[in-house]
Design a protein around this motif. Structure first.
Motif, short mmCIF file in Angstrom:
data_model
loop_
_atom_site.label_atom_id
_atom_site.label_comp_id
_atom_site.label_asym_id
_atom_site.label_seq_id
_atom_site.Cartn_x
_atom_site.Cartn_y
_atom_site.Cartn_z
N SER A 1 0.84 -1.21 0.00
CA SER A 1 0.00 0.00 0.00
C SER A 1 0.87 1.25 0.00
O SER A 1 0.70 2.16 -0.82
N SER B 1 -7.21 2.81 -3.23
CA SER B 1 -8.14 1.88 -2.60
C SER B 1 -9.15 1.33 -3.60
O SER B 1 -9.69 0.23 -3.40
N SER C 1 -6.30 -4.84 -0.70
CA SER C 1 -7.27 -5.47 0.19
C SER C 1 -6.63 -6.67 0.85
O SER C 1 -5.94 -7.45 0.19
N THR D 1 -9.88 -0.94 1.27
CA THR D 1 -9.20 -0.33 2.41
C THR D 1 -10.01 0.88 2.90
O THR D 1 -10.37 1.76 2.11
#
Length: 211
Positions: A71, A86, A157, A163
């Motif tokens: 991320s 996201s 995810s 997220t």
């Protein structure tokens, strides 16, 4: 206007680099003149070294920490907004060409109440190029994710849902404190990570700006 000023300044620096080292005849930004106005808000940024201090605290052998790693890596290397990242689906990434399509953002209320929506402006719909290191990191995460969540369409995810808007900021705040990296005002909305690249080694970004 402060954001326009920032973009103009960063682009001008990149073009100056082209004039100095790659034979670009002149900097179009200088010909066009300034754009926007400098804001009074402090510009907070991470250097590559500071980013590495934070990312080195994560162990990819741990499933959740691997999720955090990819991320933060993706945000740092692409400059995507958290909502855009996201909303990213695996189908948005072309691993053959290295192109990533940004066509939506995430509207999130709860784990069961969310939707993917078009960005507020047409300019936010774009295609960006991802470097080979980032592609390899994405492939590695996809392989790990699919062992836990077969056929999960979302890139960021760990549980099959997108997220949340607080997950990454909270984790990043904790990791930053552990690494001794202080970013004043990091989580004042909107959280945006903008990468500017004017490097000698073009595969590495010089700094990370958070606005």
């Amino acid at each position: 206007e402060a954001y326009q000023f920032l973009l103009h300044s960063v682009l001008s620096q990149i073009l100056n680099y082209g004039v100095r080292y790659y034979g670009l005849r002149q900097n179009p930004c200088r010909l066009a003149g300034s754009m926007g106005k400098p804001g009074v808000r402090r510009l907070n940024f991470w250097t590559l070294e500071e980013f590495q201090k934070v990312i080195s605290l994560l162990c990819k052998k741990d499933y959740y920490e691997h999720y955090l790693f990819i991320s933060f890596w993706l945000l740092f290397m692409t400059g995507m907004r958290i909502g855009e990242a996201s909303a990213l689906h695996w189908s948005d990434i072309d691993f053959e060409t290295g192109l990533l399509s940004i066509t939506k953002t995430l509207y999130y209320r709860t784990m069961t109440d969310y939707k993917f929506v078009e960005p507020k402006t047409q300019a936010s719909i774009r295609t960006i190029y991802i470097d080979s290191d980032t592609l390899n990191e994405l492939k590695a995460w996809q392989s790990v994710q699919q062992q836990v969540l077969p056929d999960c369409p979302l890139v960021l995810s760990y549980n099959g849902t997108p997220t949340s808007k607080t997950t990454l900021p909270r984790a990043l705040e904790k990791l930053s404190n552990l690494a001794g990296v202080i970013i004043p005002g990091l989580f004042e909305p909107p959280v945006r990570i903008l990468r500017a690249t004017i490097p000698e080694n073009e595969s590495q970004p010089n700094f990370l700006i958070l606005i």
